[in-house]
Design a protein around this motif. Structure first.
Motif, PDB file in Angstrom:
ATOM      1  N   PRO A 257      -7.893  -2.077   3.641  1.00 39.90           N
ATOM      2  CA  PRO A 257      -7.512  -0.723   3.195  1.00 39.90           C
ATOM      3  C   PRO A 257      -8.410  -0.097   2.131  1.00 39.90           C
ATOM      4  O   PRO A 257      -8.629   1.100   2.152  1.00 39.90           O
ATOM      5  CB  PRO A 257      -6.083  -0.930   2.671  1.00 39.90           C
ATOM      6  N   ARG A 258      -8.950  -0.875   1.202  1.00 42.80           N
ATOM      7  CA  ARG A 258      -9.765  -0.294   0.126  1.00 42.80           C
ATOM      8  C   ARG A 258     -11.264  -0.414   0.397  1.00 42.80           C
ATOM      9  O   ARG A 258     -12.072  -0.012  -0.429  1.00 42.80           O
ATOM     10  CB  ARG A 258      -9.431  -0.988  -1.205  1.00 42.80           C
TER      11      ARG A 258
ATOM     12  N   PRO B 275     -13.386   0.605   3.450  1.00 40.49           N
ATOM     13  CA  PRO B 275     -13.579   1.135   4.804  1.00 40.49           C
ATOM     14  C   PRO B 275     -15.005   0.963   5.312  1.00 40.49           C
ATOM     15  O   PRO B 275     -15.956   0.836   4.527  1.00 40.49           O
ATOM     16  CB  PRO B 275     -13.254   2.618   4.632  1.00 40.49           C
TER      17      PRO B 275
ATOM     18  N   ASN C 247      -9.757  -0.594   9.218  1.00 37.64           N
ATOM     19  CA  ASN C 247     -10.107   0.592   8.429  1.00 37.64           C
ATOM     20  C   ASN C 247     -11.559   0.982   8.714  1.00 37.64           C
ATOM     21  O   ASN C 247     -12.439   0.893   7.857  1.00 37.64           O
ATOM     22  CB  ASN C 247      -9.877   0.314   6.941  1.00 37.64           C
TER      23      ASN C 247
ATOM     24  N   HIS D 130     -13.906   4.043  10.519  1.00 33.09           N
ATOM     25  CA  HIS D 130     -13.872   5.461  10.897  1.00 33.09           C
ATOM     26  C   HIS D 130     -15.203   5.819  11.554  1.00 33.09           C
ATOM     27  O   HIS D 130     -16.257   5.427  11.055  1.00 33.09           O
ATOM     28  CB  HIS D 130     -13.630   6.324   9.658  1.00 33.09           C
TER      29      HIS D 130
ATOM     30  N   LEU E 177     -23.039  12.705   7.425  1.00 32.10           N
ATOM     31  CA  LEU E 177     -21.613  12.990   7.286  1.00 32.10           C
ATOM     32  C   LEU E 177     -20.825  11.731   6.928  1.00 32.10           C
ATOM     33  O   LEU E 177     -19.868  11.793   6.141  1.00 32.10           O
ATOM     34  CB  LEU E 177     -21.059  13.612   8.569  1.00 32.10           C
TER      35      LEU E 177
ATOM     36  N   SER F 172     -17.028  11.082  -0.841  1.00 31.47           N
ATOM     37  CA  SER F 172     -15.814  11.811  -1.254  1.00 31.47           C
ATOM     38  C   SER F 172     -14.631  10.859  -1.408  1.00 31.47           C
ATOM     39  O   SER F 172     -13.807  11.023  -2.308  1.00 31.47           O
ATOM     40  CB  SER F 172     -15.494  12.948  -0.277  1.00 31.47           C
ATOM     41  N   TRP F 173     -14.536   9.837  -0.574  1.00 30.23           N
ATOM     42  CA  TRP F 173     -13.429   8.880  -0.689  1.00 30.23           C
ATOM     43  C   TRP F 173     -13.561   8.060  -1.981  1.00 30.23           C
ATOM     44  O   TRP F 173     -12.563   7.753  -2.631  1.00 30.23           O
ATOM     45  CB  TRP F 173     -13.386   7.948   0.517  1.00 30.23           C
TER      46      TRP F 173
ATOM     47  N   GLU G 258     -12.687  10.307  -4.869  1.00 33.96           N
ATOM     48  CA  GLU G 258     -11.245  10.574  -4.843  1.00 33.96           C
ATOM     49  C   GLU G 258     -10.447   9.343  -5.254  1.00 33.96           C
ATOM     50  O   GLU G 258      -9.246   9.420  -5.516  1.00 33.96           O
ATOM     51  CB  GLU G 258     -10.860  11.008  -3.421  1.00 33.96           C
ATOM     52  N   GLY G 259     -11.121   8.203  -5.291  1.00 37.51           N
ATOM     53  CA  GLY G 259     -10.461   6.972  -5.689  1.00 37.51           C
ATOM     54  C   GLY G 259      -9.640   6.322  -4.594  1.00 37.51           C
ATOM     55  O   GLY G 259      -8.834   5.425  -4.864  1.00 37.51           O
ATOM     56  N   VAL G 260      -9.834   6.754  -3.369  1.00 36.81           N
ATOM     57  CA  VAL G 260      -9.036   6.159  -2.291  1.00 36.81           C
ATOM     58  C   VAL G 260      -9.696   4.901  -1.725  1.00 36.81           C
ATOM     59  O   VAL G 260      -9.070   4.184  -0.936  1.00 36.81           O
ATOM     60  CB  VAL G 260      -8.752   7.167  -1.151  1.00 36.81           C
ATOM     61  N   THR G 261     -10.943   4.661  -2.111  1.00 37.50           N
ATOM     62  CA  THR G 261     -11.588   3.425  -1.689  1.00 37.50           C
ATOM     63  C   THR G 261     -12.311   2.802  -2.880  1.00 37.50           C
ATOM     64  O   THR G 261     -12.670   3.490  -3.829  1.00 37.50           O
ATOM     65  CB  THR G 261     -12.628   3.661  -0.562  1.00 37.50           C
TER      66      THR G 261
END
Lengths: 364, 221
Positions: A80-81, A83, A131, A133, A144, A151-152, A155-158
């Motif tokens: 999950p962390r 990707p 996980n 993409h 891209l 950006s992830w 944003e701190g999502v990864t």
């Protein structure tokens, strides 16, 4: 918060990153004239494959790609962390070429035909988690994927991200570019002011680990722009080239840098790119290496990012391969030059539909 | 938690009961553009046409099989490759065709491919975009030869979710994050056309994500 390039490598027809940079500094050209499709008598066009081009199951590039990716430092990729951002323009599209040539339905072989099929094979091969993409936007695909990872992370999502990109040459894509008449018998000479443009296609693969842990190179800014003027032509005003760098303008102001352009060898896009860079960052040398390694399509942004970083670390930047004067703008560097005093590199890429990507990286 | 209001949501299955006819969709596209567009491209144009993306908006586009009919046309043209079929076949052609026909540039276009959790991945990618409005677009087009090979969709459809603020929202897209891994045995999302029908019917959606946590779509009544 910045995103850093923690580790990275690439592979071209000239070898891995260090070997490719060394060959580019020597002016070596990997492109050679080869048949455009499976008919040995078909038109010969400049291609730079790793090994022979052939159709098969698994595809001819699978062993090469997996051997290359085996060097990726071990982490719990796909958890999950952490990707995986996989990108390509073509994935296994040459399986479709075989279907077009009459291959019967074969569920096993068709697992190699799609992006999701290739992703499943890679996950199985390396034990990657779900996980993962997949980004695909022709020749800005890798840009891209890198932008999404950035950006992830911001944003701190990864926690970390593995960006992987690859594209290998085959008859499906070669035939398409040949039909557009830009893949022809001429060798590419990016930014050269000459009567006829031409591109070459090459194999490319790259990976990069991005994280917020400080490392030697960091991402200063990323941008994209999609002109949507025409599917295969840029807006002749050159607006797309200006628009993509506009958000980065404050970062470019007064910065010592050099530019790794997209520079495929087509005339209109090459002129617009060179003139725009001369206008926006006058004095910054502009180079393209596609006259040697070919256009590695969806992987080009990451392959050429790795080459740029490695070249800069070595202190010498390869000039534009395959190009002699006259050129479209005085900033086009046809010879090698010293990385100093630059500390930053601006990297550009383009794709169908007037898609543009821009990435600014700096040496810490 | 990441969340954004859903300003509007629409899904279209051409020629299905209560849905527009393929011919209506075709005739809505300016003729000079329509002849260069795929069926999926025209469908995206149809979904965009009343409130298309502005230049500083973001589009996240997801498709598994992309321009399947253009791919078939391209394969049929070989070895004398058709340049029009080639350019039309390229991912993410449908969105690009629609935006070219609308005469609209856009700063951010993130095209995704794949199959498993593709709707969820599209939503997660959209939720991390900074643009004022984010368009989430997904779709497929039916094909023949490639369908026989299991490499195309059996139906033509598309959906479009507009994320943004202002006005009464139609619903909310929310990612409730947690570090919990996405493990087998959990409820996984149904196939994409089923999700598109659920969006059309304003059904609640609630799925575990491969990045941990749960994705929820809720609707205002």
């Amino acid at each position: 918060m910045h995103t850093y390039l923690e580790a990275l490598d690439c592979r071209t027809a000239l070898g891995n990153a260090d070997a490719t940079v060394a060959a580019l500094l020597e002016g070596r050209v990997a492109l050679r004239l080869l048949p455009v499709n499976t008919d040995p008598a078909s038109d010969r066009v400049p291609l730079a494959p790793r090994g022979d081009i052939s159709l098969g199951t698994p595809p001819r590039w699978w062993e090469d790609l997996t051997e290359f990716l085996a060097a990726v430092p071990g982490e719990e990729w796909g958890s999950p962390r952490k990707p995986i951002l996989l990108s390509s323009s073509n994935f296994g599209i040459d399986r479709l070429y075989a279907i077009g040539a009459g291959a019967p339905p074969d569920a096993g072989a068709n697992t190699w035909a799609t992006a999701q099929g290739i992703a499943r094979h890679l996950r199985r091969q390396f034990g990657w988690g779900p996980n993962l993409h997949i980004f695909s936007h022709a020749c800005v695909s890798a840009h891209l994927a890198t932008a999404a990872a950035d950006s992830w992370l911001r944003e701190g999502v990864t926690e970390k991200a593995l960006v992987v990109s690859f594209d290998y040459v085959g008859p499906f894509v070669s035939s398409g570019f040949h039909s557009l008449k830009i893949l022809n018998a001429g060798m590419p000479a990016p930014y050269a002011d000459r009567p006829e443009g031409s591109i070459g296609l090459g194999d490319g693969a790259a990976w990069a680990i991005l994280s917020t842990n400080p490392a030697q190179w960091r991402i200063e800014g990323l941008s994209q722009w999609n002109e949507m003027h025409h599917f295969t032509a840029n807006d002749p005003s050159g607006s797309g080239f200006d628009k993509v760098v506009a958000p980065l303008a404050p970062l470019l102001e007064g910065r010592a840098l050099w530019i790794k352009g997209h520079g495929t060898g087509t005339l209109d896009a090459g002129r617009l790119e060179a003139e725009c860079m001369q206008r926006v960052v006058p004095g910054a040398p502009l180079v393209s290496w596609k006259g040697s390694i070919g256009h590695t399509l969806g992987s080009c942004a990451l392959v050429e990012l790795v080459l740029a970083v490695r070249a800069h670390d070595g202190g010498r930047i390869p000039g534009t391969t395959g190009t002699d004067a006259p050129v479209f703008a005085p900033n086009v560097a046809t010879g090698n030059f010293d990385a100093d005093p630059a500390r930053s590199v601006l990297l550009l890429c383009n794709a169908f539909g007037g898609a543009h990507g821009a990435l600014l990286v700096s040496h810490a | 938690m990441l969340e954004r209001p859903i300003k509007s949501a629409d899904a279209c299955f051409p020629d299905a009961a209560g849905m527009p006819a393929t011919d209506d969709i075709k005739s809505a596209v300016p003729r000079r553009h329509g002849r260069r567009m795929s069926g999926l491209g025209r469908l995206v144009y149809w979904l965009f046409r009343d409130d298309p993306p502005e230049p500083e908006d973001a589009i996240v586009y997801a498709t598994t099989f992309t321009e399947a009919r253009a791919l078939e046309a391209y394969l049929a043209s070989l070895p004398h490759a058709s340049p029009l079929a080639f350019q039309t076949s390229i991912h993410p052609g449908a969105v690009q065709q629609a935006m070219i026909a609308l005469g609209r540039p856009v700063r951010t276009l993130l095209p995704l491919a794949g199959e498993e959790d593709l709707f969820t991945r599209m939503c997660l990618t959209g939720l991390t975009q900074k643009a004022a409005r984010v368009f989430l677009v997904m779709g497929e087009e039916r094909a023949d030869l490639l369908l026989r090979h299991g490499l195309a969709s059996a139906t033509t459809w598309a959906l479009c979710l507009r994320l943004g603020t202002g006005g009464k929202p139609a619903g909310m897209l929310r990612w409730e994050r947690s570090a919990a891994a996405h493990t087998s045995g959990e409820t996984t999302p149904p196939d994409a056309p089923t999700i598109a029908r659920a969006v059309h019917n304003r059904a609640l959606l609630n799925y575990p994500t491969p990045m941990g946590g749960t994705l929820r779509l809720t609707w205002n009544t």
